[in-house]
Every structure is written in structure tokens, then in C-alpha cells.
Write a protein that holds these residues in place. Structure first.
Motif, PDB file in Angstrom:
ATOM      1  N   ASP A  56       0.839  -1.220   0.000  1.00 48.84           N
ATOM      2  CA  ASP A  56       0.000   0.000   0.000  1.00 48.84           C
ATOM      3  C   ASP A  56       0.859   1.248   0.000  1.00 48.84           C
ATOM      4  O   ASP A  56       0.550   2.226  -0.690  1.00 48.84           O
ATOM      5  N   THR A  57       1.952   1.222   0.800  1.00 53.78           N
ATOM      6  CA  THR A  57       2.835   2.384   0.854  1.00 53.78           C
ATOM      7  C   THR A  57       3.469   2.653  -0.514  1.00 53.78           C
ATOM      8  O   THR A  57       3.549   3.784  -0.974  1.00 53.78           O
ATOM      9  N   ARG A  58       3.914   1.573  -1.164  1.00 53.42           N
ATOM     10  CA  ARG A  58       4.489   1.744  -2.516  1.00 53.42           C
ATOM     11  C   ARG A  58       3.449   2.289  -3.487  1.00 53.42           C
ATOM     12  O   ARG A  58       3.752   3.111  -4.343  1.00 53.42           O
ATOM     13  N   GLN A  59       2.209   1.822  -3.317  1.00 57.23           N
ATOM     14  CA  GLN A  59       1.151   2.309  -4.209  1.00 57.23           C
ATOM     15  C   GLN A  59       0.898   3.799  -3.975  1.00 57.23           C
ATOM     16  O   GLN A  59       0.678   4.567  -4.915  1.00 57.23           O
ATOM     17  N   LYS A  60       0.914   4.199  -2.687  1.00 58.51           N
ATOM     18  CA  LYS A  60       0.695   5.621  -2.389  1.00 58.51           C
ATOM     19  C   LYS A  60       1.853   6.458  -2.904  1.00 58.51           C
ATOM     20  O   LYS A  60       1.644   7.582  -3.369  1.00 58.51           O
ATOM     21  N   GLN A  61       3.073   5.904  -2.812  1.00 64.79           N
ATOM     22  CA  GLN A  61       4.205   6.635  -3.361  1.00 64.79           C
ATOM     23  C   GLN A  61       4.049   6.803  -4.864  1.00 64.79           C
ATOM     24  O   GLN A  61       4.359   7.863  -5.410  1.00 64.79           O
ATOM     25  N   LEU A  62       3.579   5.774  -5.525  1.00 60.30           N
ATOM     26  CA  LEU A  62       3.321   5.881  -6.968  1.00 60.30           C
ATOM     27  C   LEU A  62       2.270   6.944  -7.245  1.00 60.30           C
ATOM     28  O   LEU A  62       2.398   7.754  -8.165  1.00 60.30           O
ATOM     29  N   ALA A  63       1.194   6.934  -6.425  1.00 61.83           N
ATOM     30  CA  ALA A  63       0.117   7.909  -6.624  1.00 61.83           C
ATOM     31  C   ALA A  63       0.629   9.329  -6.438  1.00 61.83           C
ATOM     32  O   ALA A  63       0.320  10.227  -7.227  1.00 61.83           O
ATOM     33  N   ASN A  64       1.441   9.547  -5.373  1.00 61.74           N
ATOM     34  CA  ASN A  64       1.993  10.886  -5.136  1.00 61.74           C
ATOM     35  C   ASN A  64       2.888  11.317  -6.295  1.00 61.74           C
ATOM     36  O   ASN A  64       2.824  12.448  -6.769  1.00 61.74           O
ATOM     37  N   SER A  65       3.749  10.404  -6.758  1.00 61.31           N
ATOM     38  CA  SER A  65       4.652  10.729  -7.857  1.00 61.31           C
ATOM     39  C   SER A  65       3.871  10.997  -9.142  1.00 61.31           C
ATOM     40  O   SER A  65       4.211  11.901  -9.914  1.00 61.31           O
ATOM     41  N   ALA A  66       2.802  10.205  -9.385  1.00 63.76           N
ATOM     42  CA  ALA A  66       1.977  10.428 -10.570  1.00 63.76           C
ATOM     43  C   ALA A  66       1.306  11.785 -10.513  1.00 63.76           C
ATOM     44  O   ALA A  66       1.221  12.501 -11.507  1.00 63.76           O
ATOM     45  N   THR A  67       0.847  12.178  -9.313  1.00 69.39           N
ATOM     46  CA  THR A  67       0.206  13.488  -9.160  1.00 69.39           C
ATOM     47  C   THR A  67       1.201  14.603  -9.461  1.00 69.39           C
ATOM     48  O   THR A  67       0.874  15.573 -10.153  1.00 69.39           O
ATOM     49  N   ASN A  99      13.073   6.728  -8.852  1.00 70.94           N
ATOM     50  CA  ASN A  99      13.625   5.378  -8.989  1.00 70.94           C
ATOM     51  C   ASN A  99      12.619   4.407  -9.587  1.00 70.94           C
ATOM     52  O   ASN A  99      12.572   3.233  -9.215  1.00 70.94           O
ATOM     53  N   ALA A 100      11.785   4.910 -10.504  1.00 71.38           N
ATOM     54  CA  ALA A 100      10.836   4.035 -11.174  1.00 71.38           C
ATOM     55  C   ALA A 100      11.564   3.191 -12.215  1.00 71.38           C
ATOM     56  O   ALA A 100      12.543   3.624 -12.831  1.00 71.38           O
ATOM     57  N   ASP A 101      11.101   1.967 -12.405  1.00 74.74           N
ATOM     58  CA  ASP A 101      11.710   1.060 -13.382  1.00 74.74           C
ATOM     59  C   ASP A 101      11.069   1.174 -14.754  1.00 74.74           C
ATOM     60  O   ASP A 101      11.661   0.714 -15.749  1.00 74.74           O
ATOM     61  N   LEU A 102       9.882   1.719 -14.817  1.00 70.95           N
ATOM     62  CA  LEU A 102       9.173   1.787 -16.099  1.00 70.95           C
ATOM     63  C   LEU A 102       8.312   3.037 -16.123  1.00 70.95           C
ATOM     64  O   LEU A 102       7.570   3.302 -15.170  1.00 70.95           O
ATOM     65  N   MET A 103       8.449   3.829 -17.194  1.00 69.04           N
ATOM     66  CA  MET A 103       7.619   5.017 -17.411  1.00 69.04           C
ATOM     67  C   MET A 103       7.046   4.911 -18.828  1.00 69.04           C
ATOM     68  O   MET A 103       7.756   4.501 -19.762  1.00 69.04           O
ATOM     69  N   ALA A 104       5.787   5.291 -18.994  1.00 71.87           N
ATOM     70  CA  ALA A 104       5.171   5.203 -20.311  1.00 71.87           C
ATOM     71  C   ALA A 104       4.074   6.251 -20.436  1.00 71.87           C
ATOM     72  O   ALA A 104       3.584   6.789 -19.442  1.00 71.87           O
ATOM     73  N   LEU A 105       3.720   6.527 -21.685  1.00 74.15           N
ATOM     74  CA  LEU A 105       2.632   7.470 -21.976  1.00 74.15           C
ATOM     75  C   LEU A 105       1.750   6.859 -23.071  1.00 74.15           C
ATOM     76  O   LEU A 105       2.264   6.351 -24.080  1.00 74.15           O
ATOM     77  N   VAL A 167      -2.571   9.432 -20.942  1.00 79.39           N
ATOM     78  CA  VAL A 167      -2.479   8.669 -19.690  1.00 79.39           C
ATOM     79  C   VAL A 167      -1.015   8.317 -19.466  1.00 79.39           C
ATOM     80  O   VAL A 167      -0.365   7.734 -20.339  1.00 79.39           O
ATOM     81  N   ALA A 168      -0.495   8.718 -18.314  1.00 81.98           N
ATOM     82  CA  ALA A 168       0.892   8.409 -17.940  1.00 81.98           C
ATOM     83  C   ALA A 168       0.905   7.170 -17.053  1.00 81.98           C
ATOM     84  O   ALA A 168       0.022   6.966 -16.232  1.00 81.98           O
ATOM     85  N   MET A 169       1.918   6.343 -17.259  1.00 80.58           N
ATOM     86  CA  MET A 169       2.075   5.145 -16.439  1.00 80.58           C
ATOM     87  C   MET A 169       3.467   5.143 -15.830  1.00 80.58           C
ATOM     88  O   MET A 169       4.442   5.499 -16.494  1.00 80.58           O
ATOM     89  N   MET A 170       3.531   4.759 -14.566  1.00 78.47           N
ATOM     90  CA  MET A 170       4.821   4.575 -13.927  1.00 78.47           C
ATOM     91  C   MET A 170       4.758   3.317 -13.064  1.00 78.47           C
ATOM     92  O   MET A 170       3.680   2.976 -12.570  1.00 78.47           O
ATOM     93  N   GLY A 171       5.874   2.654 -12.945  1.00 74.93           N
ATOM     94  CA  GLY A 171       5.830   1.396 -12.212  1.00 74.93           C
ATOM     95  C   GLY A 171       7.163   1.013 -11.614  1.00 74.93           C
ATOM     96  O   GLY A 171       8.226   1.438 -12.070  1.00 74.93           O
TER      97      GLY A 171
END
Length: 771
Positions: A56-67, A99-105, A167-171
Motif C-alpha cells: 500500500d505504501t508503494r502504491q501511495k508513493q506511486l500515486a503521489n509521484s503520478a500526481t 527510482n521508477a523502473d518503467l515510465m510510459a505514456l 495517460v501516464a504510467m509509472m511502475g
């Protein structure tokens, strides 16, 4: 032969004691084993909860970074440009920061625009279109995906301006390092088993696959009996698993394991100790045996009860065990240590889930929950957004470490004010005071937040911009509050109104600014002829000839109509692409100079430059390269800059302007008299020309005070060996006054309005001094 009563009593007591001791030993043995099994199950359940919190923490970090990414105006403009290289650069830069391993648009239709690294084919349909559709409809979507035999935790976020346009994707990759991280937290062996539909399943595990470990048997918890736990625990693992994801043919299971032998060492030792104590008690004394059996049962039962309380999440009650043996004391101490560790770990996970790591303020997700509660209670409150003015410049000038230091210090100052405070995005904080503040009180608060920050031998000036939103009159939800907070803070930064309240007009201006960014970048990229340079002549009053002109940029957009330079230049500076505008201006000016020379018109073109241009060390080399390619001398160009911009970093500005002057360019200080004019300031500037602001020239023939100012400035400039250019000449009388004062140049509508290059050529050939 009859036995004595004493013998009978002794035999009876012995029989009772033996039966009691045997029964007690069996009971204790069974109870201890059950307790061990229960504790193992509890440990595995705690590990499962910790794992869920980590994900969940990693997911929230992803959400914050996406925002942060999708709210960034520069990124929105980059997405709107559809330039793959620029988008790749933006995605790569952001991915490195988090430190994301994958970014896409992706496009709204689900087509791949680009990915970093290039894992998806540009233009191809994304294999999980439902996730993109969900992100477009709801703003965000998240999942765990199996891509080319690798597992990723991803988040999709729509890029809005203000409507969704991509739509941006990060993972993050879920690999062995994640399993090792979970093992360090849970102290359990962790295996991630992935079954991607019809494809062959694979796993990521912390369990070694060498020959020794291959012989380990993994058993289900329910298959473990007390005998197995006690005497047959060597080379065995206790495991439990749960399904993390089962969706669209993909199944991800998490298996947590631990060695039975290491977990049960204390329990086995305790069982052996109890057995020896029981045997010793039978041999030593009947009375001590009965007492010992009683004293052994009660502590174990107490520990069993306490273990159940720990399993239920009750951590505050202490372990009250009246232990009469070192083993029971050791076990009781172990229970207390375990209880503290579990409680501390749970509190740490909760704290990390609610607080920002850098500033220790509440994070965006938690403050959103708190604000929702306020809205549900229909409370009236002020929400104040606080941002460091020019925070990007602080990072660029002093480094990101010092930028973080400024942000940390600002957070400390905000937190000391009381109320509710949180970090929303990179440099933006939210503060909800305990009571509504007046304008004067806000000014006082701003004074407390402003001020220099000492960092590594340097003093960093910090000025904050504050955006005020009154709730619930301005908004009724946290998400809308955050959106409007971005609008009002953005306006405060651009207009330098450092305390600004939200209004509907600001939202309209914000939407227009986004349109300006999109359309201006499009024009700079496609060069559709909407941008143009206009030229206003400067009349040399000594020779009665036009020897120089000022280049003024104009923009007529088919969607926005005429856009004032004051509007789009400010937006370009704030959005960080003023350099592209500057490059276009110089390229167009060079083309026009060549056209002028083809018509035997030799004039110097003065170009206005911004503070960012002056501080850009690449500007001079770019201009010199253009001149060399077109075989033009530096004397065909001059630079004009407003004094108010220079004074913000006078030392560096003087250094850069001196380099430009040494290269052969003339330097002019524009709008002199409206900013920070002083003799000491003027003496430091490496300038050749001083332009008197038109506010002192428009009514020069009518107002004696203006004539005194102009006469004084002219004498002052000449004392510093500078030439004078007077702007805003509207009539012949003012022109003659300026000539009498010794002004070298005059500029204004009386001479000529700004006109395009073609019309200027015609005007120059037919020019005669107006009467």
C-alpha cells in the motif's frame, strides 16, 4: 501384611502425584505446543499485514509521484506537444527522481505513445486497455502486471489540461530486491509466485535454490502436529500464502515461510526443562511436586491468554507472569519484547503511511482524509497553500539538497504555527489554521515564514507565496480544493501577489494559461507564421537618422486571438521554455537584419531579454553561432533588460552582461526610473545605453516635474558615459526638449509605431522627420 497409614498416605500421595505429574506434563506439553503453533500462525498473519502495508505504501508513493508528474505544467505542455524525444526526456527525468523502473505514456484510445525504457512498441495497442479506460474515467488506476516475464506494480494517471489528453504510467519492478526488502521487514522467507494465464509460471524468492535448500519440505500450517513441532522440525518450513492479485488471467500469490527449527527453539527448550523439573520434583519431595505442578500451569496459562491478546492487537497490557524459573522468566521477557516489536512496527508503518518522509508533515493522502472529515462535518475553515517562490530556481542554483533543506525549514516554520499542516506536492505545503485569519494576520504569518535559510556556508533567501481558499464557500471536496490550490498558488507566483485569495476569475486565467502554453509550444514547434517581430525605430537626434530599432514580439493565434507579450512571455518564463522563445526571436531577427541589408538599410536591432536569458550561459554562444553562420558582426544586435529583473541577482547579472559587452554587443537598461534606481546600482552595471521610461516622457511638454527628472537622468547617464534613449515621444515639442537635454535617441508614436519588417523597409526609405 498391613501397611502403615503413613505408607498408605505416602503411596496414595505418590500415586496421586505421579498421575498428576504425568497428566500435568502431558497438559503442559500439549499447551506449549499449541501455543507455539498459535504463535507461528500469529507471526505469519502479522507478516501478511506488514506486507500489505508495504505494498500500500508503494502504491501511495506511486500515486503521489503520478500526481506530481501529471500536475506539472511543463509536463502537460510536453505531452501536448507530442514530441517523443521531449516526452522521453521528461519521463526519464521523473523516473530517475523516484527510482521508477518503467515510465510510459498512452493516448486516450490506448495506443502507446512512448515508454522508458522502450518496453512497448510506439503506436501499438496496450495489452490492458481497461486500465487506461479506468484512468481516463476516474483519474487514476492501479494494478500489478506481468510484462515479458517480469512483474511490475504500476499506476496509470490521466494528464489533464484541464480535460484528459493522455495517460501516464509509472511502475516499480517487483523483483528479488522487493522480496529481500519484505524479508528484512517480516524476518520471513518471501516468495512471489506469478502465473500469467496460459504462460509458464515463475517465482521470485529469497529461498536459495542450491542443493541443500532443495531438500527442505514446505508444509501447510494445518498439517503440523505437536509432535512434529517438537521432535521433527529440522529442515522444515512453515508456510502460508495468499492471493495478491487474480485478474485478467494473471494470478500473483505471496508465500511467507520460516524455519520451524529456529522458531521453536525456545519452546522445545522450555518443554525439556519442564520435564526435568517434573522428574526432579518426584524424586525430591511429594509436597514440592504438587506445588511445582501448580506453579508451572498458571504461568503458561497466563502466557497463553496474553498471546491471544497480542494476536487480537492488544499491546498495552503487560505480561503478568509470576515466574519461578529462569525459563518462564525468559519466555515472559520474550513475550514482552515481541509485544513491543510488533507494536513499534505497526506504529511505524502507520506513521509512514500518514506522513511525508522529508518534512514529517502529513502527506497528501492522509490530509485528504482529514479534510474529507471536515467537509462531512460541514466545518468552516481556511485552507492556505504555501509555496517557496522560485523553488525551481533554488534547486537549480543551490542544488536539490539545499532545496530540500529550504523545504524542511519552511515545514518546520509552518508546523510551529499550530493547526493542520501537510505536504501536497514537491514544494507546496497546505496549512489549515485553527481559526480564520484576516489579511493583516496573513501578512504577519508570511513575515514569519519568509527569511533566509543557512545551508553549508551559504545563505539562501526564501520568500513564500500564499494562496487562500475559504471552505466550504469556495469548494466542497478535498480533490477540488487541491486543484484550486494549484490555481491560486500558480497565479500568486506569476503575478507576484504573494498573498492571494481564490476567485472564479483565477480559474479562467489558469485555463487560458494552459491554452497559451499548448498553443505557444505548438507554434514554436511547427512555425505556422503566428509569431512575428515588429520593429519600432529609434531616431538619432544628433544625426536626424534612424540608426537602430527595437524588436517587439507579437503573437496572433487562431484559437486565442491576439495574445499580449506580457501574457505569453510571463507564462513561458514560469513554464520553463522561455529559452525556446528567445531562440526564435534571435533567429527571426537575424533573418530580418539580412532582409534590411538587402535593401541597403543598416540598423542595429535591440532585443529584449529576460532575467532567465541573462543567467543562461548558453545564450551568448547561440547568438554568436547565428552571427557567424550569417557572416554578421555583433554590432547588428544589442540587448535590453529591465532594471527590476537585474537587481534580483545583481552580482551574477553584472558578470554575464560584462561577458556580452566584451563580445561586442551593446547593453541597454530598459524602463529606467521605475525600479530600484540608485547611483551605486547604476555605477555597477556594464551598460552602454539608458532608456528613460515612457511614464516620464509622455507629458514632457506639459509637466515641469517630468522635465526635471529627464534632465537629471540625462546628465547622470552622461556622467557614466551612457547614451540616452527616451521612450514614449508623442509630439514634436517633447522631441525638441529631449534634443535640448542632449538625449541621443528618441522613440515613440510621434516617430513611428511598431510595424512588421516589410512595412519597416518601406517606412525607412520614405522617412522624414515629423513636424
Amino acid at each position: 501384611m498391613q501397611k502403615t497409614l503413613n505408607q498408605r498416605i505416602n503411596r496414595l500421595i505418590i500415586r496421586i502425584l505421579v498421575i498428576t505429574m504425568v497428566t500435568l506434563l502431558i497438559f503442559i506439553w500439549k499447551s506449549t505446543s499449541d501455543q507455539a503453533s498459535a504463535q507461528l500462525k500469529n507471526d505469519l498473519e502479522v507478516a501478511r499485514n506488514v506486507l500489505s502495508q508495504v505494498l500500500d505504501t508503494r502504491q501511495k508513493q506511486l500515486a503521489n509521484s503520478a500526481t506530481v508528474l501529471t500536475d506539472d505544467f511543463g509536463f502537460k505542455g510536453t505531452v501536448a506537444s507530442r514530441d517523443k524525444l521531449t516526452i522521453d526526456s521528461a519521463l526519464s527525468n521523473h523516473g530517475q527522481r523516484i527510482n521508477a523502473d518503467l515510465m510510459a505514456l498512452f493516448s486516450l484510445r490506448g495506443d502507446t505513445i512512448t515508454s522508458v525504457p522502450e518496453k512497448f512498441i510506439p503506436g501499438a495497442n496496450f495489452i490492458y486497455p481497461k486500465l487506461i479506460e479506468e484512468a481516463v474515467n476516474q483519474g487514476n488506476s492501479d494494478s500489478i502486471l506481468s510484462l515479458d516475464g517480469e512483474l511490475y506494480q504500476v499506476l496509470f494517471s490521466s494528464v489533464k489540461a484541464p480535460r484528459p489528453m493522455a495517460v501516464a504510467m509509472m511502475g516499480f519492478k517487483i523483483d528479488k530486491s522487493i522480496a529481500e526488502q519484505l524479508k528484512r521487514i517480516t524476518q520471513l522467507e518471501t516468495s512471489i509466485v506469478v502465473t500469467p494465464g496460459d504462460a509458464q509460471s515463475y517465482r521470485v524468492s529469497t529461498i536459495d535454490s542450491d542443493a541443500n535448500m532443495m531438500n527442505i519440505q514446505i508444509e501447510n500450517m494445518d498439517a503440523l502436529a505437536w509432535f512434529t513441532l517438537s521432535f521433527n522440525s529440522k529442515n522444515k518450513l512453515i508456510s502460508t500464502s495468499f492471493t495478491l492479485l487474480e485478474k485478467d488471467g494473471l494470478k500473483v500469490e505471496i508465500m511467507l515461510s520460516n524455519q520451524v527449527e529456529s522458531l521453536l527453539a525456545d519452546f522445545i527448550s522450555l518443554q525439556i526443562s519442564i520435564g526435568l523439573i517434573a522428574l526432579a520434583a518426584v524424586l525430591i519431595a511429594i509436597m514440592f511436586g504438587a506445588m511445582l505442578s501448580k506453579k508451572l500451569v498458571k504461568p503458561i496459562e497466563a502466557l497463553t491468554v496474553h498471546a491471544k491478546k497480542i494476536a487480537d492487537g492488544e499491546y498495552d497490557e503487560g505480561v503478568n507472569v509470576d515466574g519461578h524459573s529462569s525459563e518462564l522468566t525468559t519466555l515472559s521477557t520474550a513475550f514482552e519484547t515481541m509485544q513491543r516489536n510488533v507494536k513499534d512496527r505497526e506504529q511505524k508503518v502507520i506513521y509512514q503511511a500518514q506522513h511525508d518522509v522529508l518534512t514529517t508533515l502529513y502527506n497528501r493522502n492522509h490530509v485528504e482524509k482529514l479534510l474529507s472529515e471536515k467537509f462531512e462535518r460541514q466545518e468552516c475553515f481556511q485552507a492556505i497553500g504555501i509555496n517557496i517562490f522560485g523553488f525551481r530556481g533554488v534547486n537549480d542554483t543551490f542544488g536539490y539538497h539545499n532545496g530540500d533543506l529550504c523545504l524542511t525549514e519552511l515545514a518546520r516554520r509552518v508546523d510551529s504555527l499550530g493547526g493542520l499542516s501537510a505536504r501536497l506536492t514537491g514544494g507546496e505545503l497546505l496549512w489549515v489554521p485553527e481559526k480564520e485569519l484576516s489579511k493583516d494576520e496573513l501578512v504577519q504569518i508570511k513575515g514569519k515564514l519568509d527569511g533566509e535559510v543557512a545551508a553549508q556556508g551559504v545563505s539562501i533567501p526564501m520568500t513564500v507565496a500564499m494562496g487562500v481558499i475559504n471552505c466550504p464557500s469556495d469548494t466542497h471536496s478535498p480533490s477540488d480544493l487541491f486543484r484550486k490550490m494549484n490555481i491560486v498558488i500558480d497565479e500568486a507566483q506569476i503575478t507576484r501577489q504573494f498573498i492571494l485569495e481564490f476567485s472564479d476569475e483565477l480559474e479562467e486565467k489558469y485555463t487560458r494559461r494552459l491554452s497559451i502554453i499548448t498553443e505557444l509550444k505548438k507554434e514554436l514547434r511547427e512555425n505556422n507564421g503566428e509569431l512575428a517581430l515588429f520593429y519600432q525605430p529609434k531616431l538619432n537626434l544628433i544625426q536626424n537618422k534612424v540608426l537602430s530599432v527595437e524588436a517587439l514580439i507579437r503573437w496572433n493565434n487562431k484559437e486565442l486571438g491576439f495574445v499580449s507579450p506580457e501574457d505569453f512571455i510571463a507564462v513561458a518564463e514560469h513554464a520553463g521554455f522561455i529559452g525556446e522563445v528567445t531562440t526564435w526571436v534571435y533567429q527571426q531577427a537575424i533573418r530580418d537584419i539580412i532582409s534590411f541589408r538587402d535593401h541597403d538599410i543598416d540598423v542595429m536591432v535591440a532585443i529584449n531579454i529576460s532575467a532567465q536569458d541573462v543567467m543562461n550561459p548558453e545564450l551568448l554562444s547561440m547568438v554568436m553561432a547565428l552571427l557567424r553562420v550569417n557572416e554578421l558582426p555583433p554590432s547588428v544586435l544589442s540587448f535590453e533588460m529591465t532594471e527590476g529583473h537585474l537587481v534580483k541577482d545583481l552580482g551574477k547579472a553584472v558578470q554575464q552582461l560584462a561577458i556580452m559587452r566584451e563580445a561586442g554587443f551593446k547593453i541597454a537598461i530598459d524602463d529606467f526610473g521605475t525600479g530600484y534606481s540608485s547611483l551605486s546600482y547604476l555605477s555597477k552595471l556594464p551598460a552602454d545605453i539608458l532608456k528613460i521610461d515612457k511614464s516620464f516622457v509622455l507629458k514632457l511638454d506639459q509637466q515641469e516635474s517630468d522635465r526635471k527628472i529627464v534632465r537629471t537622468v540625462a546628465k547622470l547617464a552622461h556622467d557614466f558615459n551612457m547614451e540616452i534613449v527616451a521612450e514614449g515621444v508623442e509630439n514634436q515639442e517633447s522631441l525638441e526638449i529631449l534634443r535640448n537635454y542632449g538625449c541621443e535617441y528618441a522613440q515613440g508614436y510621434h516617430i513611428c509605431r511598431p510595424i512588421d519588417a516589410a512595412k519597416y523597409i518601406e517606412w525607412h526609405k520614405t522617412f522624414s522627420l515629423p513636424n
